[in-house]
Design an enzyme around this catalytic site. Sequence first.
Site, PDB file in Angstrom:
ATOM      1  N   GLU A  51       0.870  -1.179   0.000  1.00 57.63           N
ATOM      2  CA  GLU A  51       0.000   0.000   0.000  1.00 57.63           C
ATOM      3  C   GLU A  51       0.900   1.219   0.000  1.00 57.63           C
ATOM      4  O   GLU A  51       1.707   1.412   0.924  1.00 57.63           O
ATOM      5  CB  GLU A  51      -0.930   0.056   1.199  1.00 57.63           C
ATOM      6  CG  GLU A  51      -1.885   1.248   1.079  1.00 57.63           C
ATOM      7  CD  GLU A  51      -2.606   1.644   2.354  1.00 57.63           C
ATOM      8  OE1 GLU A  51      -3.339   2.661   2.315  1.00 57.63           O
ATOM      9  OE2 GLU A  51      -2.424   0.977   3.381  1.00 57.63           O
ATOM     10  N   ASP A 125      -2.599  12.065  -2.888  1.00 58.48           N
ATOM     11  CA  ASP A 125      -2.673  13.486  -3.226  1.00 58.48           C
ATOM     12  C   ASP A 125      -2.952  13.610  -4.725  1.00 58.48           C
ATOM     13  O   ASP A 125      -2.207  13.059  -5.535  1.00 58.48           O
ATOM     14  CB  ASP A 125      -1.335  14.150  -2.883  1.00 58.48           C
ATOM     15  CG  ASP A 125      -1.349  15.664  -3.075  1.00 58.48           C
ATOM     16  OD1 ASP A 125      -2.185  16.171  -3.855  1.00 58.48           O
ATOM     17  OD2 ASP A 125      -0.510  16.329  -2.454  1.00 58.48           O
ATOM     18  N   LYS A 129      -1.648  20.118 -10.252  1.00 56.20           N
ATOM     19  CA  LYS A 129      -0.781  20.859 -11.169  1.00 56.20           C
ATOM     20  C   LYS A 129       0.489  20.098 -11.537  1.00 56.20           C
ATOM     21  O   LYS A 129       1.308  20.603 -12.297  1.00 56.20           O
ATOM     22  CB  LYS A 129      -0.399  22.210 -10.543  1.00 56.20           C
ATOM     23  CG  LYS A 129      -1.598  23.133 -10.312  1.00 56.20           C
ATOM     24  CD  LYS A 129      -1.145  24.458  -9.736  1.00 56.20           C
ATOM     25  CE  LYS A 129      -2.329  25.398  -9.506  1.00 56.20           C
ATOM     26  NZ  LYS A 129      -1.896  26.701  -8.947  1.00 56.20           N
ATOM     27  N   ASP A 159     -11.143   9.642  -3.664  1.00 56.30           N
ATOM     28  CA  ASP A 159     -12.298  10.542  -3.583  1.00 56.30           C
ATOM     29  C   ASP A 159     -12.166  11.653  -4.618  1.00 56.30           C
ATOM     30  O   ASP A 159     -13.034  12.534  -4.695  1.00 56.30           O
ATOM     31  CB  ASP A 159     -12.390  11.169  -2.186  1.00 56.30           C
ATOM     32  CG  ASP A 159     -11.192  12.065  -1.899  1.00 56.30           C
ATOM     33  OD1 ASP A 159     -10.046  11.590  -2.063  1.00 56.30           O
ATOM     34  OD2 ASP A 159     -11.384  13.231  -1.519  1.00 56.30           O
ATOM     35  N   THR A 199     -10.569   4.340   5.980  1.00 55.24           N
ATOM     36  CA  THR A 199      -9.604   5.127   6.734  1.00 55.24           C
ATOM     37  C   THR A 199     -10.334   6.276   7.439  1.00 55.24           C
ATOM     38  O   THR A 199     -11.504   6.563   7.154  1.00 55.24           O
ATOM     39  CB  THR A 199      -8.537   5.725   5.803  1.00 55.24           C
ATOM     40  OG1 THR A 199      -9.148   6.684   4.936  1.00 55.24           O
ATOM     41  CG2 THR A 199      -7.870   4.641   4.966  1.00 55.24           C
ATOM     42  N   TYR A 201      -9.828   9.434   7.050  1.00 57.94           N
ATOM     43  CA  TYR A 201     -10.168  10.478   6.082  1.00 57.94           C
ATOM     44  C   TYR A 201     -11.300  10.038   5.160  1.00 57.94           C
ATOM     45  O   TYR A 201     -12.121  10.865   4.747  1.00 57.94           O
ATOM     46  CB  TYR A 201      -8.930  10.873   5.275  1.00 57.94           C
ATOM     47  CG  TYR A 201      -7.918  11.618   6.101  1.00 57.94           C
ATOM     48  CD1 TYR A 201      -8.171  12.923   6.520  1.00 57.94           C
ATOM     49  CD2 TYR A 201      -6.724  11.033   6.501  1.00 57.94           C
ATOM     50  CE1 TYR A 201      -7.263  13.623   7.293  1.00 57.94           C
ATOM     51  CE2 TYR A 201      -5.807  11.721   7.280  1.00 57.94           C
ATOM     52  CZ  TYR A 201      -6.084  13.012   7.673  1.00 57.94           C
ATOM     53  OH  TYR A 201      -5.186  13.696   8.454  1.00 57.94           O
ATOM     54  N   GLU A 202     -11.356   8.763   4.845  1.00 55.86           N
ATOM     55  CA  GLU A 202     -12.455   8.285   4.009  1.00 55.86           C
ATOM     56  C   GLU A 202     -13.796   8.506   4.706  1.00 55.86           C
ATOM     57  O   GLU A 202     -14.769   8.947   4.089  1.00 55.86           O
ATOM     58  CB  GLU A 202     -12.277   6.801   3.691  1.00 55.86           C
ATOM     59  CG  GLU A 202     -13.381   6.246   2.779  1.00 55.86           C
ATOM     60  CD  GLU A 202     -13.113   4.819   2.335  1.00 55.86           C
ATOM     61  OE1 GLU A 202     -13.943   4.266   1.587  1.00 55.86           O
ATOM     62  OE2 GLU A 202     -12.069   4.262   2.727  1.00 55.86           O
TER      63      GLU A 202
END
Length: 220
Positions: A51, A125, A129, A159, A199, A201-202
Amino acid sequence: MAKHKLARFAENLTFKNLFQHDQYDIRGEGFPMKGKWHSDYFHNDNPIVLELGCGKGEYTIGLARRFPEKNFIGIDRKGARLWRGCKDATEQLIANVAFLRTAIDDIFYYFAENEVDEIWITFPDPQPKKERKRLMSPHFVDKYKRFLKPDGVLNLKTDSRLLYDYIREVIETEKWQKLEDIEDVYASGERTILTEIQTFYEKHWLAGGSKISYVSWRVN
């Protein structure tokens, strides 16, 4: 916060399931476990799954619990994050898990040709850019191909609509083999491996109404 980090860095040195870049001269003598993860760490011939950008290791540990017949290695460059995963795996006696602290740019120094069976990239991430820095870009995939088996699988869970659209386009352009493509893994309401492991954040993104997408593919 600084005191907590120092304490975690100190405890990291005691974990037998953590390998840190500053312990080895990877460009000189090399990483001693390279090509020997099966024999010297896991002590079996089970498939090895990575992972990338694993953070606190929630997904790595979640996968390891559900698939005891596979070996899992979580990789991140932040020692304070890895501390949580190392501690949880140690305290819960999860033997089919290890963690590696290094930058993904240097990942090929740690694994030998055909040593890895599968890669997960979970909520990376988007680098809006800097396309070259996206962990599923051809630039990084070329690095993974140095140690990924010819039939090895890559998985992206994100996401980010930008990344979801990006990888679908890259797969077509590079003529990689798409295996699965799910725009919204929670849409059906069914419990699967993609919905059962979440997770921190998920959970946060889901609470905010974000859509979670998944794509898997082979590059050879």
